[in-house]
Design an enzyme around this catalytic site. Structure first.
Site, PDB file in Angstrom:
ATOM      1  N   GLY A 250      46.204  -5.126  -4.017  1.00 27.95           N
ATOM      2  CA  GLY A 250      45.330  -5.387  -5.164  1.00 27.95           C
ATOM      3  C   GLY A 250      46.007  -5.550  -6.498  1.00 27.95           C
ATOM      4  CD  GLU A 284      46.560  -2.437   3.695  1.00 29.69           C
ATOM      5  OE1 GLU A 284      45.671  -3.085   3.111  1.00 29.69           O
ATOM      6  OE2 GLU A 284      46.345  -1.787   4.729  1.00 29.69           O
ATOM      7  N   PRO A 285      50.598  -4.535  -0.563  1.00 28.60           N
ATOM      8  CG  PRO A 285      52.714  -4.455  -1.562  1.00 28.60           C
ATOM      9  CD  PRO A 285      51.857  -3.770  -0.538  1.00 28.60           C
ATOM     10  N   GLY A 286      50.179  -7.945  -1.557  1.00 26.42           N
ATOM     11  CA  GLY A 286      50.391  -9.328  -1.141  1.00 26.42           C
ATOM     12  C   GLY A 286      50.730 -10.176  -2.350  1.00 26.42           C
ATOM     13  NE  ARG A 324      44.456 -17.266  -6.290  1.00 26.52           N
ATOM     14  CZ  ARG A 324      44.469 -17.025  -7.586  1.00 26.52           C
ATOM     15  NH1 ARG A 324      45.111 -17.820  -8.408  1.00 26.52           N
ATOM     16  NH2 ARG A 324      43.867 -15.976  -8.064  1.00 26.52           N
ATOM     17  CE1 TYR A 328      38.623 -16.381  -4.369  1.00 23.49           C
ATOM     18  CE2 TYR A 328      40.865 -16.795  -5.072  1.00 23.49           C
ATOM     19  CZ  TYR A 328      39.974 -16.404  -4.099  1.00 23.49           C
ATOM     20  OH  TYR A 328      40.437 -16.023  -2.881  1.00 23.49           O
ATOM     21  CB  CYS A 354      35.439 -37.082  -2.631  1.00 28.82           C
ATOM     22  SG  CYS A 354      33.963 -37.911  -3.147  1.00 28.82           S
ATOM     23  CE1 TYR A 383      45.420 -13.496  -0.352  1.00 33.15           C
ATOM     24  CE2 TYR A 383      46.415 -12.939  -2.451  1.00 33.15           C
ATOM     25  CZ  TYR A 383      45.945 -12.563  -1.218  1.00 33.15           C
ATOM     26  OH  TYR A 383      46.009 -11.251  -0.830  1.00 33.15           O
TER      27      TYR A 383
END
Ligand SMILES: Cc1ncc(COP(=O)(O)O)c(C=O)c1O
Length: 424
Positions: A250, A284-286, A324, A328, A354, A383
């Site tokens: 996170g 659990e870092p990504g 992304r 978002y 399109c 991501y």
């Protein structure tokens, strides 16, 4: 690492301007684009290592293991690089478990998370003996127990709790609110553990929480850790022999170059709570590891100038390569690859798909741009490529890893034959 007081301004800056144009750790981005074509993802191995080590060092004073969240970027070479640094893996699907194994992680180095695990995925995770299955519900615990018992095995499990804490990030990447589909309500967790105590096939080894991604303030992360520790202490007093706490991932990154929290602030905020538990922690870092390491390099294929003065730069990359912004409304810095002088103007930087949401930036101040120019969309190592799609029959772009002044193609460009091979 560039710091501003204790706050991190940019964790790592692998992409830098030189007189001859943008470079990634000294390698010309234009040269990579020339050789590989565009769009292309370019990653810095140095940035991946630096970001991993920053987290590892921040938690050095506390027993911890880092399970890199493969969902952020699971390209084999990147997974392998992290494994070589000592990372373990957080897999979110049967596919990610398989990739982790191919990248050389052993089953006991993999935690298996994810909403909606299928019976096949659970059975396989039990059969190979993953470190922990992070269960999402009471029903899933029961299914894990039944599948493990059928194999004559014991599954090591942790229940994911939902502490109803607002991560303060975009609603689409917040996972710790009651209204989100993730985990079980915190107040139900203790009863769920107790009701399943001694169930054949289950061994409760931990507790798990993950409240969201791109979290930019300490408070929600600290509250989530506090809540998890309180649960763990209650379970210990109930006689559960827990072995770890898993506080998820996170930690955000400064996409907009504004000072924000970094690994050291995170560790300083949560370690006092963790100490109360006396249990080692799983991280659990990504994003914080992979995002700053990557750039999506694209070429401008059209420029439109409307009579009202509005300017569009149309790229050969779109939401199919980097979803992304469309998903978002996320912000990414965009920089021309060749040195550009001239008065900056507001540009809409858009993709070729399109869909009206296929937009990378609106009214972004950029120098004069022209058809044929290369631009780099920064902080796209997490991501980014993993969310690519073949929409509009577009082909997944290649990925390149720069390491110690050399670059290698770690994923080739997809061909139409690759795509059509699945079809009759
Ligand atoms: C359970 C879990 N762990 C870890 C992560 C990685 O999060 P981040 O990339 O924000 O560190 C995620 C991402 O959504 C997740 O769902």
């Amino acid at each position: 690492m560039i710091t501003c007081g204790t706050l991190v301004l940019q964790p790592v800056q692998p992409f830098h301007s030189t007189d001859s144009g943008l470079a990634c750790d000294g390698v010309s981005v234009a040269a990579v684009a020339e050789a590989e074509g565009t769009p292309v993802y370019v990653y810095s191995a140095c940035a991946l290592r630096t970001a991993y080590r920053a987290i590892d060092e921040a938690f050095a004073s506390y027993p911890h293991v880092i399970h890199y969240a493969l969902k952020a970027n699971s390209t084999l070479a990147i997974a392998r690089l992290l494994r070589e640094l000592g990372s373990r893996a957080d897999a979110n699907s049967g596919g990610e478990i398989a990739v982790a194994l191919r990248a050389g992680f052993t089953p006991d180095q993999i935690v298996f998370t994810g909403v909606g695990k299928t019976p096949d995925e659970i059975a396989r995770a039990i059969a190979i003996g993953v470190a922990t299955i992070n269960a999402e519900s009471a029903g899933e615990l029961d299914r894990i127990a039944a599948l493990a018992a059928a194999q004559g095995r014991e599954a090591r499990v942790a229940l994911r709790v939902n502490p109803d804490i607002d991560a303060g990030s975009h609603p689409h990447i917040s996972t710790g609110l009651r209204s989100n589909k993730f985990g079980v309500p915190l107040e139900d967790a203790r009863a769920i553990y107790c009701e399943r105590r001694g169930l054949t096939g289950l061994r409760f080894t931990g507790v798990h929480v993950h409240i969201g991604s791109q979290i930019t303030t300490i408070e929600p992360l600290k509250r989530a850790a506090d809540a998890l520790v309180s649960l763990a202490l209650a379970l210990k007093s109930d006689g559960f022999a827990l072995e770890h706490l898993d506080i998820g991932g996170g930690l955000g990154i400064p996409y907009e170059s504004r000072p924000m929290i970094g690994p050291a602030d995170y560790a300083a905020a949560v370690i006092p709570a963790l100490e109360r538990s006396g249990l080692p922690v799983v991280l659990e870092p990504g994003r914080a590891i992979a995002a700053p390491a990557g750039a999506l390099v694209a070429r401008i294929v059209d420029v439109k100038r409307y009579v009202d003065g509005r300017l569009f730069a149309v790229l050969d990359a779109g939401m199919t390569e980097l979803m992304r912004p469309a998903l978002y409304g996320s912000f990414h810095r965009i920089v021309p690859v060749a040195p550009r002088s001239g008065v900056e103007q507001p540009w809409d930087v858009v993709g070729p798909i399109c869909e009206s949401s296929d937009v990378f930036a609106i009214q972004r101040m950029l120098p004069p741009l022209d058809v044929g120019d290369l631009v780099a969309i920064l902080d796209t190592g997490a991501y980014g490529a993993v969310m690519g799609s073949n929409y509009n029959r577009r082909l997944l772009p290649p990925e390149v890893l720069v390491d110690q002044g050399r670059w290698t193609t770690i994923r080739r460009r997809q061909t139409l034959d690759d795509v059509l091979a699945l079809e009759t």
